[in-house]
Design a protein around this motif. Structure first.
Motif, PDB file in Angstrom:
ATOM      1  N   VAL A 130       1.935  21.899  49.681  1.00  0.00           N
ATOM      2  CA  VAL A 130       1.666  20.514  50.082  1.00  0.00           C
ATOM      3  C   VAL A 130       1.657  20.421  51.599  1.00  0.00           C
ATOM      4  O   VAL A 130       2.307  21.203  52.296  1.00  0.00           O
ATOM      5  N   GLY A 131       0.929  19.457  52.075  1.00  0.00           N
ATOM      6  CA  GLY A 131       0.914  19.191  53.510  1.00  0.00           C
ATOM      7  C   GLY A 131       2.223  18.559  53.953  1.00  0.00           C
ATOM      8  O   GLY A 131       2.962  17.983  53.145  1.00  0.00           O
ATOM      9  N   ILE A 132       2.500  18.646  55.227  1.00  0.00           N
ATOM     10  CA  ILE A 132       3.773  18.164  55.744  1.00  0.00           C
ATOM     11  C   ILE A 132       3.932  16.655  55.548  1.00  0.00           C
ATOM     12  O   ILE A 132       5.029  16.182  55.234  1.00  0.00           O
ATOM     13  N   ARG A 133       2.854  15.892  55.686  1.00  0.00           N
ATOM     14  CA  ARG A 133       2.948  14.439  55.473  1.00  0.00           C
ATOM     15  C   ARG A 133       3.258  14.118  54.013  1.00  0.00           C
ATOM     16  O   ARG A 133       4.085  13.267  53.713  1.00  0.00           O
ATOM     17  N   GLU A 134       2.574  14.808  53.107  1.00  0.00           N
ATOM     18  CA  GLU A 134       2.832  14.601  51.683  1.00  0.00           C
ATOM     19  C   GLU A 134       4.266  15.001  51.345  1.00  0.00           C
ATOM     20  O   GLU A 134       4.943  14.343  50.558  1.00  0.00           O
ATOM     21  N   PHE A 135       4.737  16.087  51.965  1.00  0.00           N
ATOM     22  CA  PHE A 135       6.100  16.539  51.713  1.00  0.00           C
ATOM     23  C   PHE A 135       7.107  15.486  52.166  1.00  0.00           C
ATOM     24  O   PHE A 135       8.030  15.144  51.436  1.00  0.00           O
ATOM     25  N   PHE A 183      10.471  15.956  45.437  1.00  0.00           N
ATOM     26  CA  PHE A 183      10.572  17.408  45.568  1.00  0.00           C
ATOM     27  C   PHE A 183      12.016  17.885  45.395  1.00  0.00           C
ATOM     28  O   PHE A 183      12.267  18.961  44.873  1.00  0.00           O
ATOM     29  N   ILE A 184      12.966  17.082  45.839  1.00  0.00           N
ATOM     30  CA  ILE A 184      14.385  17.436  45.689  1.00  0.00           C
ATOM     31  C   ILE A 184      14.753  17.478  44.209  1.00  0.00           C
ATOM     32  O   ILE A 184      15.493  18.356  43.769  1.00  0.00           O
ATOM     33  N   ASP A 185      14.248  16.531  43.438  1.00  0.00           N
ATOM     34  CA  ASP A 185      14.576  16.466  42.009  1.00  0.00           C
ATOM     35  C   ASP A 185      13.819  17.501  41.179  1.00  0.00           C
ATOM     36  O   ASP A 185      14.189  17.777  40.049  1.00  0.00           O
ATOM     37  N   ASN A 186      12.770  18.073  41.747  1.00  0.00           N
ATOM     38  CA  ASN A 186      11.966  19.055  41.037  1.00  0.00           C
ATOM     39  C   ASN A 186      12.599  20.435  41.183  1.00  0.00           C
ATOM     40  O   ASN A 186      13.318  20.695  42.135  1.00  0.00           O
ATOM     41  N   LYS A 187      12.351  21.330  40.243  1.00  0.00           N
ATOM     42  CA  LYS A 187      12.903  22.684  40.315  1.00  0.00           C
ATOM     43  C   LYS A 187      11.924  23.669  40.954  1.00  0.00           C
ATOM     44  O   LYS A 187      12.265  24.797  41.232  1.00  0.00           O
ATOM     45  N   GLN A 188      10.702  23.227  41.201  1.00  0.00           N
ATOM     46  CA  GLN A 188       9.653  24.115  41.699  1.00  0.00           C
ATOM     47  C   GLN A 188       9.721  24.252  43.225  1.00  0.00           C
ATOM     48  O   GLN A 188       9.802  23.248  43.942  1.00  0.00           O
ATOM     49  N   THR A 247       2.764  23.007  54.369  1.00  0.00           N
ATOM     50  CA  THR A 247       1.699  23.463  55.262  1.00  0.00           C
ATOM     51  C   THR A 247       1.413  22.441  56.352  1.00  0.00           C
ATOM     52  O   THR A 247       1.687  21.255  56.206  1.00  0.00           O
ATOM     53  N   ARG A 248       0.860  22.951  57.436  1.00  0.00           N
ATOM     54  CA  ARG A 248       0.404  22.097  58.551  1.00  0.00           C
ATOM     55  C   ARG A 248      -0.937  22.670  58.996  1.00  0.00           C
ATOM     56  O   ARG A 248      -1.006  23.845  59.366  1.00  0.00           O
TER      57      ARG A 248
END
Length: 94
Positions: free
Chosen positions: A6-11, A18-23, A28-29
């Motif tokens: 994922v891009g940095i803005r999306e992150f 993303f914290i709750d996900n296990k993946q 990226t930038r």
């Protein structure tokens, strides 16, 4: 396990997700990977309860008088020495 990119803005916008996900996530930038985010497992409820129980036991020990602590140490030393003696003594029932 596949890494999502994922891009940095999306992150930044979806950090809680993303914290709750296990993946793991490759951040990226401008199309170049600048870092990885690897979420860790949160403590299970049983782990939290075990920590609370340990804290309660610690508080109880901290409240002991010096004489009670010394008696506990003597008891522990006696148990330790008895266990060591049992290990040194050959088992006659073999």
């Amino acid at each position: 396990m596949e890494t999502k990119s994922v891009g940095i803005r999306e992150f930044r916008a979806g950090l809680a997700e993303f914290i709750d996900n296990k993946q793991p996530v490759a951040v990226t930038r401008h199309g170049q990977t600048v870092g990885f985010f690897i979420p860790t497992a949160r403590p299970a409820q049983a782990d939290l309860q075990a920590l609370r129980d340990a804290a309660d036991k610690l508080e109880a020990v901290m409240a002991l008088t010096e004489e009670e602590v010394e008696a506990s140490v003597r008891d522990f030393d006696g148990l330790r020495k008895a266990a060591a003696a049992r290990r040194r003594t050959p088992n006659s029932m073999k």
